[in-house]
Design a protein around this motif. Structure first.
Motif, mmCIF file in Angstrom:
data_model
loop_
_atom_site.group_PDB
_atom_site.id
_atom_site.type_symbol
_atom_site.label_atom_id
_atom_site.label_comp_id
_atom_site.label_asym_id
_atom_site.label_seq_id
_atom_site.Cartn_x
_atom_site.Cartn_y
_atom_site.Cartn_z
ATOM 1 N N ASN A 152 0.806 -1.213 0.000
ATOM 2 C CA ASN A 152 0.000 0.000 0.000
ATOM 3 C C ASN A 152 0.844 1.269 0.000
ATOM 4 O O ASN A 152 0.321 2.350 -0.202
ATOM 5 N N THR A 153 2.146 1.158 0.260
ATOM 6 C CA THR A 153 2.980 2.344 0.354
ATOM 7 C C THR A 153 3.871 2.538 -0.875
ATOM 8 O O THR A 153 4.594 3.511 -0.945
ATOM 9 N N THR A 154 3.835 1.612 -1.798
ATOM 10 C CA THR A 154 4.665 1.750 -2.992
ATOM 11 C C THR A 154 3.896 2.510 -4.060
ATOM 12 O O THR A 154 2.688 2.392 -4.166
ATOM 13 N N PRO A 155 4.599 3.292 -4.852
ATOM 14 C CA PRO A 155 3.921 4.058 -5.887
ATOM 15 C C PRO A 155 3.398 3.145 -6.992
ATOM 16 O O PRO A 155 3.979 2.104 -7.276
ATOM 17 N N ALA A 156 2.310 3.553 -7.580
ATOM 18 C CA ALA A 156 1.756 2.801 -8.705
ATOM 19 C C ALA A 156 2.531 3.176 -9.959
ATOM 20 O O ALA A 156 2.764 4.347 -10.232
ATOM 21 N N LEU A 157 2.939 2.165 -10.680
ATOM 22 C CA LEU A 157 3.621 2.395 -11.946
ATOM 23 C C LEU A 157 2.673 2.053 -13.077
ATOM 24 O O LEU A 157 1.900 1.107 -12.981
ATOM 25 N N GLU A 215 5.693 2.113 -17.699
ATOM 26 C CA GLU A 215 6.817 2.251 -16.770
ATOM 27 C C GLU A 215 7.318 0.876 -16.322
ATOM 28 O O GLU A 215 8.531 0.647 -16.245
ATOM 29 N N LYS A 271 9.770 8.502 -9.046
ATOM 30 C CA LYS A 271 8.588 7.876 -8.447
ATOM 31 C C LYS A 271 8.867 7.043 -7.201
ATOM 32 O O LYS A 271 7.974 6.874 -6.377
ATOM 33 N N ALA A 272 10.067 6.487 -7.099
ATOM 34 C CA ALA A 272 10.391 5.608 -5.972
ATOM 35 C C ALA A 272 11.884 5.696 -5.679
ATOM 36 O O ALA A 272 12.633 4.749 -5.904
#
Length: 143
Positions: free
Chosen positions: A7-12, A16, A98-99
Motif C-alpha cells: 500500500n505504500t509503494t507508488p503505482a507504476l 513504466e 517515483k520511488a
C-alpha cells in the motif's frame, strides 16, 4: 506491527513497468550475447535469469509480473544494446522520480544479474563479458 508495503509503494503505469522489465530482461540477454557459444550463452542466460528472479521490493514485484509487450528483438547485439541501455537509463530516471528508495535496489538487481551471468563459466568472465558489464554499468550511471 507489520507494515504492508504493497500500500505504500507508488503505482507504476504499464509502460513504466515495461521499461524496468526491458532493462532487466535485456541485461540477461546482453550477458548471454556477450559470450555467444551455445553452451556458454545458455549458462549465462540461465544464471542471469535466476538472479533476476531474486529481486525484491517494488523492483522485484515488477520483474515478477508477466512482461506484456516485451520486445528485445533486433538484428544484432548492437540493436539490443541500444534498446537496453536506453531502458536502463530510463529506469533509473523513473525510479528517482517515483520511488527514490528503489534506485539502489534496481542497480543492485542489475549488478547481481551481471555478476551471476559472468560467473557462470569456469575460469571467470571473458573480455567480451567484462566489457559488457562495464557498458551496462555506464548506462546505469548515465541517468
Amino acid at each position: 506491527m507489520s507494515r504492508n508495503t504493497e500500500n505504500t509503494t507508488p503505482a507504476l503505469t504499464p509502460d513504466e513497468k515495461l521499461t524496468l522489465q526491458t532493462a532487466a530482461h535485456g541485461v540477461v540477454s546482453l550477458m548471454a550475447a556477450a559470450d555467444p557459444g551455445p553452451i556458454s550463452s545458455t549458462r549465462s542466460g540461465m544464471a542471469g535469469g535466476k538472479a533476476l528472479s531474486s529481486a525484491t521490493g517494488l523492483v522485484g514485484r515488477v520483474l515478477a509480473e508477466k512482461a506484456k509487450g516485451l520486445d528485445l528483438g533486433g538484428g544484432s547485439t548492437a540493436d539490443l544494446a541500444d534498446r537496453v541501455f536506453a531502458a536502463l537509463a530510463d529506469s533509473v530516471t523513473l525510479l528517482k522520480a517515483k520511488a527514490p528508495d528503489e534506485v539502489a535496489n534496481f542497480r543492485d538487481t542489475i549488478a547481481t544479474i551481471t555478476d551471476a551471468a559472468s560467473r557462470a563459466h569456469k575460469g571467470g568472465p571473458g573480455p567480451a563479458e567484462t566489457a559488457m558489464v562495464q557498458k551496462i554499468g555506464a548506462a546505469l550511471e548515465a541517468a
